[in-house]
Design an enzyme around this catalytic site. Structure first.
Site, PDB file in Angstrom:
ATOM      1  N   CYS A 198       0.563 -13.463  -0.463  1.00 27.84           N
ATOM      2  CA  CYS A 198       0.300 -14.903  -0.355  1.00 27.84           C
ATOM      3  C   CYS A 198       1.075 -15.529   0.807  1.00 27.84           C
ATOM      4  CB  CYS A 198       0.739 -15.623  -1.619  1.00 27.84           C
ATOM      5  SG  CYS A 198       0.037 -14.947  -3.110  1.00 27.84           S
ATOM      6  N   ARG A 255      -1.392 -11.948   6.553  1.00 30.59           N
ATOM      7  CA  ARG A 255      -0.668 -11.461   5.376  1.00 30.59           C
ATOM      8  C   ARG A 255      -1.622 -10.978   4.285  1.00 30.59           C
ATOM      9  NH1 ARG A 255       4.639 -13.060   4.959  1.00 30.59           N
ATOM     10  NH2 ARG A 255       4.541 -13.077   2.710  1.00 30.59           N
ATOM     11  N   TRP A 315      -3.275 -14.118  -2.574  1.00 29.11           N
ATOM     12  CA  TRP A 315      -3.676 -12.711  -2.697  1.00 29.11           C
ATOM     13  C   TRP A 315      -3.571 -12.419  -4.181  1.00 29.11           C
ATOM     14  CZ3 TRP A 315      -2.085  -7.777  -4.124  1.00 29.11           C
ATOM     15  CH2 TRP A 315      -2.723  -6.718  -3.484  1.00 29.11           C
ATOM     16  N   ASN A 374       4.405 -17.885  -4.244  1.00 28.74           N
ATOM     17  CA  ASN A 374       4.196 -16.514  -3.784  1.00 28.74           C
ATOM     18  C   ASN A 374       5.160 -15.658  -4.602  1.00 28.74           C
ATOM     19  OD1 ASN A 374       4.008 -14.106  -2.430  1.00 28.74           O
ATOM     20  ND2 ASN A 374       4.933 -14.820  -0.535  1.00 28.74           N
ATOM     21  N   GLY A 375       4.663 -14.578  -5.190  1.00 27.06           N
ATOM     22  CA  GLY A 375       5.523 -13.710  -5.994  1.00 27.06           C
ATOM     23  C   GLY A 375       4.875 -13.406  -7.330  1.00 27.06           C
ATOM     24  N   GLU A 388       0.514   9.653   9.757  1.00 30.35           N
ATOM     25  CA  GLU A 388       0.325   8.305  10.290  1.00 30.35           C
ATOM     26  C   GLU A 388      -1.091   8.126  10.841  1.00 30.35           C
ATOM     27  OE1 GLU A 388       1.658   5.663   9.873  1.00 30.35           O
ATOM     28  OE2 GLU A 388       1.151   4.342  11.531  1.00 30.35           O
ATOM     29  N   LYS A 403      -3.685   5.277   9.449  1.00 32.52           N
ATOM     30  CA  LYS A 403      -4.269   4.283  10.371  1.00 32.52           C
ATOM     31  C   LYS A 403      -5.785   4.284  10.219  1.00 32.52           C
ATOM     32  CE  LYS A 403      -1.822   2.091  11.420  1.00 32.52           C
ATOM     33  NZ  LYS A 403      -0.498   2.357  10.969  1.00 32.52           N
ATOM     34  N   GLU A 430      -7.034   2.970   6.645  1.00 28.56           N
ATOM     35  CA  GLU A 430      -6.772   1.577   6.269  1.00 28.56           C
ATOM     36  C   GLU A 430      -7.650   0.577   7.014  1.00 28.56           C
ATOM     37  OE1 GLU A 430      -2.865  -0.162   6.916  1.00 28.56           O
ATOM     38  OE2 GLU A 430      -2.529   1.104   8.644  1.00 28.56           O
ATOM     39  N   HIS A 438      -4.318  26.369   0.353  1.00 33.49           N
ATOM     40  CA  HIS A 438      -3.946  26.244  -1.057  1.00 33.49           C
ATOM     41  C   HIS A 438      -4.833  25.255  -1.797  1.00 33.49           C
ATOM     42  CE1 HIS A 438      -0.532  28.841  -0.376  1.00 33.49           C
ATOM     43  NE2 HIS A 438      -0.341  28.165   0.749  1.00 33.49           N
ATOM     44  N   LYS A 448      -0.249  -7.689   4.834  1.00 24.38           N
ATOM     45  CA  LYS A 448       0.699  -7.230   5.855  1.00 24.38           C
ATOM     46  C   LYS A 448       2.050  -6.896   5.232  1.00 24.38           C
ATOM     47  CE  LYS A 448       2.353  -6.433   9.952  1.00 24.38           C
ATOM     48  NZ  LYS A 448       2.036  -5.099  10.506  1.00 24.38           N
TER      49      LYS A 448
HETATM   50  O1  M6R Z   1       6.913  -4.133   6.178  1.00 25.35           O
HETATM   51  P1  M6R Z   1       7.060  -2.694   5.850  1.00 25.35           P
HETATM   52  O2  M6R Z   1       7.356  -1.850   7.053  1.00 25.35           O
HETATM   53  O3  M6R Z   1       8.067  -2.436   4.762  1.00 25.35           O
HETATM   54  O4  M6R Z   1       5.651  -2.242   5.315  1.00 25.35           O
HETATM   55  C1  M6R Z   1       5.453  -0.959   4.803  1.00 25.35           C
HETATM   56  C2  M6R Z   1       3.982  -0.681   4.632  1.00 25.35           C
HETATM   57  O5  M6R Z   1       3.394  -1.618   3.783  1.00 25.35           O
HETATM   58  C3  M6R Z   1       3.236  -0.692   5.969  1.00 25.35           C
HETATM   59  O6  M6R Z   1       3.767   0.220   6.876  1.00 25.35           O
HETATM   60  C4  M6R Z   1       1.742  -0.361   5.732  1.00 25.35           C
HETATM   61  O7  M6R Z   1       1.614   0.961   5.314  1.00 25.35           O
HETATM   62  C5  M6R Z   1       0.928  -0.643   6.980  1.00 25.35           C
HETATM   63  N1  M6R Z   1      -0.271  -1.320   6.616  1.00 25.35           N
HETATM   64  C6  M6R Z   1       0.489   0.571   7.684  1.00 25.35           C
HETATM   65  O8  M6R Z   1      -0.245   0.270   8.824  1.00 25.35           O
END
Ligand code: M6R
Length: 616
Positions: A2, A27, A76, A102-103, A489, A493, A496, A512, A611
């Site tokens: 949020c 966010r 959110w 938010n929370g 990674e 990427k 997502e 395996h 985010k």
């Molecule tokens: O703000 P943070 O680095 O703690 O966030 C961690 C993950 O939420 C963040 O890296 C997430 O996996 C990204 N969307 C990846 O692109």
């Protein structure tokens, strides 16, 4: 998650609130709303499900709502589906208290029952409505003052919150409270701003107050008074934000993600130069002493998502260069695990928490668990003043600047280089790195920005390949050692932002189980940057190719044999193998970006993602 904004000044609030919410769109959210008040007139609440554009349409870009004091929110969904009813602001039945949150209120059920017993009814499924009505209850029961009512409620609430509240009897004032959810306050020209995150207010001010956990504030026009949970006034010093307003704009790029991909050479260079001058790394600013480094017997790296993948890469580097065993843990697991720590853990262990936002709920909880166990902590954090930065014993700030796209790129790269400098310096202090190697490693780090730049110049080749492959259903990334970390990674990427199913495997693990998924045309991306492991991974490529896989090879210039095997090969400049993730990740970021673009997706705001994940 949020987003929260607030404004109290001398201009119309709604357009400013909407602008702030636009800056917080990254966010993640599924509905939005605002509340504006004109003097002592009744407050007006307007909410909309879906994109912010719907709320903008409903309010004629804010022009049809009058008042110079207001609060806004992007939601959110956690408790209750995305809907106009569940969207914030929420209000008590008589409109006495209106607020956004938010929370997560963990004990919302117990609080709801208490309120039901006292005659309250509920129109939404949100925990926020309960919080607002609880504050209303205490307001009416006790002193009829906001600070007292909020404090009574906060003592009863378990969970996390960044709350913005307006009280019917207190026109021209906003009250805020915070615990474990981000919130900053800013002041400029006799006006006050509130936001979950810096980009929302950068345009107006760079003078901000970081309100602490379980603290409150009364926000007037250009003046803010802070209180503790006892209701006593407290002092908070303003801080100057170094980021400039342009840093939070797209700067001519179609998407923030592409802009941020191109900002990586600078992010790496700035982060490196924050601790390295004239060929010498100096971590004294972080406050970890040579004596502490020499005593280290165990490092834990704890993080989520891409930050966790930085940890996986750094594990190899730290173990190799500094000779210290490293455990890399997902924060969501670490926080609930019963790890047996050594008797001397407070002296011979270090917990490194990596986080771009510094607000990720699981990473913050992991940090607190480390403290409970008496372990020293080092936060590698991008956002100044964030919770992890404030609570960690030591902080290494990455200098990536504001990262807006949900898919991290430049923060990931800046985190990598931060961890490399830690590994090199730890190795040097522990006598494992000769002067000659030290100089060479630093020269390698210095060369990274130019090498990243070179990979970026080859963008169109990746774009072409992505357009050709973007209908893929399943993609597998394989590699060994640091190439496995890069694969993790690359796979995250891709999935997502392009919504294509992908998995990363340590290449030796394929046999395996996973190899049974390979069929004619399955795209397998093989990462080969580690000279001593290339032959091994090449054998795995042969295995998948003989089962029909379509192969992409990602390797360093010079390994031209890969072309004999792969259907498509892309090259990156060679570097010391320890630092290969920094260059090899770039084509994978570009690949993910162009997959998403070819599929017509919202690159910067992928579905269901936020985010900064501020709830568990
Ligand atoms: O703000 P943070 O680095 O703690 O966030 C961690 C993950 O939420 C963040 O890296 C997430 O996996 C990204 N969307 C990846 O692109």
């Amino acid at each position: 998650m949020c987003g929260i904004v607030g404004f109290n000044g001398h201009q119309q609030a709604a357009p400013i609130l909407l602008q702030g919410l636009t800056k917080l769109e990254y966010r993640g959210y599924d509905s939005a709303g605002l509340c504006v008040r004109d003097g002592s007139e009744p407050a007006v609440i307007i909410k909309a499900k879906g994109r912010l554009s719907v709320l903008k349409e409903k309010t004629n870009d804010g022009l049809s709502v009058h008042g110079d004091c207001g609060i806004g929110h992007t939601r959110w969904a956690t408790h209750g589906e995305p809907s106009e009813t569940n969207a914030h602001p929420h209000c008590s039945d008589d409109g006495n208290v209106i607020g956004v949150h938010n929370g997560i209120i963990e004990n919302y059920q117990e609080l709801k029952e208490k309120l039901l017993r006292n005659g309250y009814t509920f129109y939404s499924e949100t925990d926020t409505e309960i919080a607002i009505k609880l504050i209303d209850y205490y307001y009416k029961k006790y002193l009829h003052t906001p600070v007292d009512a909020i404090n009574h409620a906060l003592v009863r609430i378990r969970g996390s919150y960044a709350l913005e509240l307006m009280f019917k009897d207190y026109p021209g004032e906003i009250y805020v409270a915070r615990k474990d959810s981000p919130m900053i306050l800013g002041i400029a020209n006799g006006e006050s701003y509130i936001a979950s995150d810096v980009p929302a207010i950068l345009k107006y001010t760079r003078t901000v107050y970081y309100i602490g956990n379980q603290q409150l504030a009364r926000v007037g026009k250009g003046e803010i008074t802070f209180y503790n949970l006892d209701g006593d006034e407290i002092e908070i010093e303003p801080k100057t934000v170094e980021w400039d307003a342009a840093a939070a704009e797209k700067g001519g790029y179609e998407h923030f993600m592409m802009k941020e991909i191109h900002e990586q050479p600078k992010a790496v260079q700035d982060t490196l130069h924050s601790v390295e001058h004239d060929g010498v790394i100096d971590l004294s600013g972080i406050g970890i002493t040579d004596e502490q480094i020499q005593k280290l017997r165990q490092i834990y790296i704890v993080a989520c998502g891409s930050a966790y993948h930085v940890g996986v890469a750094a594990q190899y580097v730290l173990e190799d260069l500094a000779g210290i065993p490293v455990r890399v843990e997902l924060a969501s697991e670490f926080r609930y695990r019963h790890l047996p720590f050594s008797e001397n853990a407070s002296e011979d262990s270090l917990v490194i928490i990596i986080s771009q936002s510094g607000e990720t709920a699981d990473s913050l909880a992991a940090l607190r668990k480390a403290h409970e166990k008496g372990l020293p902590t080092l936060g590698v954090v991008n956002v100044v003043g964030s919770s992890i930065a404030r609570e960690a014993d030591h902080v290494f700030y990455t200098l990536a600047g504001p990262e807006i796209a949900v898919a991290t790129t430049k923060a990931y790269s800046a985190q990598l280089v931060a961890l490399y400098t830690i590994a090199i310096q730890f190795g040097k202090v522990r006598g494992l790195i000769s002067d000659e190697d030290y100089t060479k490693y630093i020269a390698d780090l210095e060369a990274l920005p130019a090498k990243i730049e070179k990979v970026l110049e080859d963008e169109s080749r990746i774009q072409w390949f992505a357009a050709k492959q973007s209908n893929a259903h399943d993609v597998f990334f394989i590699g060994r050692g640091i190439d496995y970390a890069i694969s993790l990674e690359g796979s995250l990427k891709l999935k997502e932002i392009s919504y294509v199913h992908s998995e990363a495997y340590a290449a030796g693990e394929l046999k395996h189980g996973t190899i049974s998924l390979i069929e004619d045309g399955t795209l397998v991306i093989s990462v080969l940057t580690q000279p001593r492991l290339i032959e091994k991974t090449t054998s795995n490529m042969v295995e998948v190719r003989s089962r029909g896989a379509y192969l992409m090879g990602l390797t360093t210039y010079g390994n031209y044999d890969v072309e004999d095997l792969a259907d498509f090969t892309t090259y990156v400049p060679a570097t010391d193998p320890h630092f290969a993730a920094s260059v090899a990740v770039i084509p994978l970021q570009l690949l993910a970006y162009y997959f998403a673009v070819s599929r017509g997706l919202d690159v910067d705001k992928p579905r269901n993602l936020a985010k900064s994940v501020t709830v568990e």
